[in-house]
Design an enzyme around this catalytic site. Sequence first.
Site, PDB file in Angstrom:
ATOM      1  N   ARG A   1      12.300  -1.339   1.320  1.00  0.00           N
ATOM      2  CA  ARG A   1      11.580   0.058   1.840  1.00  0.00           C
ATOM      3  C   ARG A   1      10.342   0.195   1.423  1.00  0.00           C
ATOM      4  O   ARG A   1       9.358  -0.045   2.394  1.00  0.00           O
ATOM      5  CB  ARG A   1      12.432   0.961   1.357  1.00  0.00           C
ATOM      6  CG  ARG A   1      12.416   2.158   2.187  1.00  0.00           C
ATOM      7  CD  ARG A   1      11.056   3.334   1.608  1.00  0.00           C
ATOM      8  NE  ARG A   1      10.992   3.671   0.316  1.00  0.00           N
ATOM      9  CZ  ARG A   1      10.002   4.241  -0.243  1.00  0.00           C
ATOM     10  NH1 ARG A   1       8.734   4.454   0.508  1.00  0.00           N
ATOM     11  NH2 ARG A   1       9.944   4.513  -1.439  1.00  0.00           N
ATOM     12  N   ASP A   2       9.957   0.361   0.173  1.00  0.00           N
ATOM     13  CA  ASP A   2       8.372   0.584  -0.245  1.00  0.00           C
ATOM     14  C   ASP A   2       7.660  -0.584  -0.032  1.00  0.00           C
ATOM     15  O   ASP A   2       6.490  -0.608   0.372  1.00  0.00           O
ATOM     16  CB  ASP A   2       8.368   1.161  -1.705  1.00  0.00           C
ATOM     17  CG  ASP A   2       7.232   1.788  -1.952  1.00  0.00           C
ATOM     18  OD1 ASP A   2       6.463   2.261  -0.888  1.00  0.00           O
ATOM     19  OD2 ASP A   2       6.844   1.800  -3.104  1.00  0.00           O
TER      20      ASP A   2
ATOM     21  N   HIS B   1       2.373   1.018  -9.925  1.00  0.00           N
ATOM     22  CA  HIS B   1       1.506   0.304  -8.808  1.00  0.00           C
ATOM     23  C   HIS B   1       0.778  -0.425  -9.887  1.00  0.00           C
ATOM     24  O   HIS B   1       0.131   0.110 -10.924  1.00  0.00           O
ATOM     25  CB  HIS B   1       0.771   1.072  -7.853  1.00  0.00           C
ATOM     26  CG  HIS B   1       1.768   1.508  -6.772  1.00  0.00           C
ATOM     27  ND1 HIS B   1       1.639   1.223  -5.503  1.00  0.00           N
ATOM     28  CD2 HIS B   1       2.903   2.042  -6.663  1.00  0.00           C
ATOM     29  CE1 HIS B   1       2.715   1.631  -4.556  1.00  0.00           C
ATOM     30  NE2 HIS B   1       3.547   2.226  -5.511  1.00  0.00           N
TER      31      HIS B   1
ATOM     32  N   ASN C   1       3.475  -2.442  -5.879  1.00  0.00           N
ATOM     33  CA  ASN C   1       4.268  -2.095  -6.784  1.00  0.00           C
ATOM     34  C   ASN C   1       4.138  -3.533  -7.830  1.00  0.00           C
ATOM     35  O   ASN C   1       3.806  -4.491  -7.452  1.00  0.00           O
ATOM     36  CB  ASN C   1       5.717  -1.754  -6.443  1.00  0.00           C
ATOM     37  CG  ASN C   1       5.775  -0.914  -5.696  1.00  0.00           C
ATOM     38  OD1 ASN C   1       5.848   0.383  -5.881  1.00  0.00           O
ATOM     39  ND2 ASN C   1       6.145  -1.228  -4.432  1.00  0.00           N
TER      40      ASN C   1
ATOM     41  N   HIS D   1       7.666   4.441 -11.726  1.00  0.00           N
ATOM     42  CA  HIS D   1       7.219   3.943 -10.645  1.00  0.00           C
ATOM     43  C   HIS D   1       5.758   3.577 -10.780  1.00  0.00           C
ATOM     44  O   HIS D   1       4.854   4.492 -10.447  1.00  0.00           O
ATOM     45  CB  HIS D   1       7.671   4.836  -9.342  1.00  0.00           C
ATOM     46  CG  HIS D   1       7.453   3.830  -7.911  1.00  0.00           C
ATOM     47  ND1 HIS D   1       8.465   3.620  -7.249  1.00  0.00           N
ATOM     48  CD2 HIS D   1       6.212   3.575  -7.321  1.00  0.00           C
ATOM     49  CE1 HIS D   1       7.758   3.049  -5.855  1.00  0.00           C
ATOM     50  NE2 HIS D   1       6.487   3.002  -6.266  1.00  0.00           N
TER      51      HIS D   1
ATOM     52  N   CYS E   1       0.110   1.932  -0.539  1.00  0.00           N
ATOM     53  CA  CYS E   1       0.210   3.175  -0.083  1.00  0.00           C
ATOM     54  C   CYS E   1      -0.872   3.679   1.110  1.00  0.00           C
ATOM     55  O   CYS E   1      -2.150   3.320   0.585  1.00  0.00           O
ATOM     56  CB  CYS E   1       0.156   4.421  -1.279  1.00  0.00           C
ATOM     57  SG  CYS E   1       0.281   6.084  -0.646  1.00  0.00           S
TER      58      CYS E   1
END
Length: 333
Positions: free
Chosen positions: A43-44, A237, A277, A235, A268
Amino acid sequence: MKRKLLPIQCFVNKQLQSYITKLSFNNLRLYPSPVKIVEVGPRDGLQNEKKVIETSTKVDLINRLNNCGLKVIEVTSFVSPKWVPQMADNKQVYSQIEKKHDVSYPVLVPNLNGLENAIKSGVKEIAVFSAATEAFSNNNTNCSIEEGFIRVEEIMKVALKAGLNVRGYLSCVIGCPYEGQVDPDKVTQYAQRLHEMGCYEVCLGDTIGVGNPGTMERLLEKVTRRIPLDCLALHCHDTFGMALANIYTALQFGISTFDSSIAGLGGCPYAPGATGNVATEDLVYMLHGMGIETGVNFDNLVETSSFICSILGRESASRVVRALRAKNSKCLV
């Protein structure tokens, strides 16, 4: 007159002293185990890819991740194709993946319409999101923080009534691309609000990867006083190469849930310059080296990383995978 100790007393004293010494030494290295890894690559990691990825490829990636031993895989986002074209096949992806009984497959849900579609698709867990700064909230979701919380509350009421588990994301917990440094007290306030709304887990997102062990420690000192450790996740990055260092800091606080992305995919679009990430391969390599259980098969993970990178036509962002490849190349020379 000095009293002479009996042999048994000497033995007990030595054993007690040894225990105290070991206890003091081990307390410096007391980490949670096992650690839960939330794989967000499908997803991300993929949502901002410019080239449309075939549904079959996404399904294959998720099934391969299934075989790595991961227990949580965030598979897609039930968002309008207008805003995230890459996730337009959310229903097909969710229906076609192999689902194991002991694995969770959460999806991101931005609004009630997305929630309705997710429920119709048989989704059991969703993720909602908010932001810690007004500027990021407006740029990311076109609403203020307060308006965003109202939207989240509406989603949660329906989701919880339907028996879904809800995870909450909070973006820009350390730095914002528009407002700069973020106040830990405000982050704590917003995180607590998500928790009190009913999120079983609140995930703190260093969205643009500007955190370091110092800023992470100052944040966690505040947040962990208000929210139970088993309800917190991180989470990170890796923009400044500090993701693993920040995770290591969080481990020392007792946090045991971390998001990561296969091959370090992601980024992002609302955070200029933000890289992906932290790579799942790098995270697993570090945790296993520390003697922390993850349940993840490292070799399968590396193979899966190579698979998705070959499809995307790029090198893995995982430092571990790059190092292994370089090592193998030298062995062949």
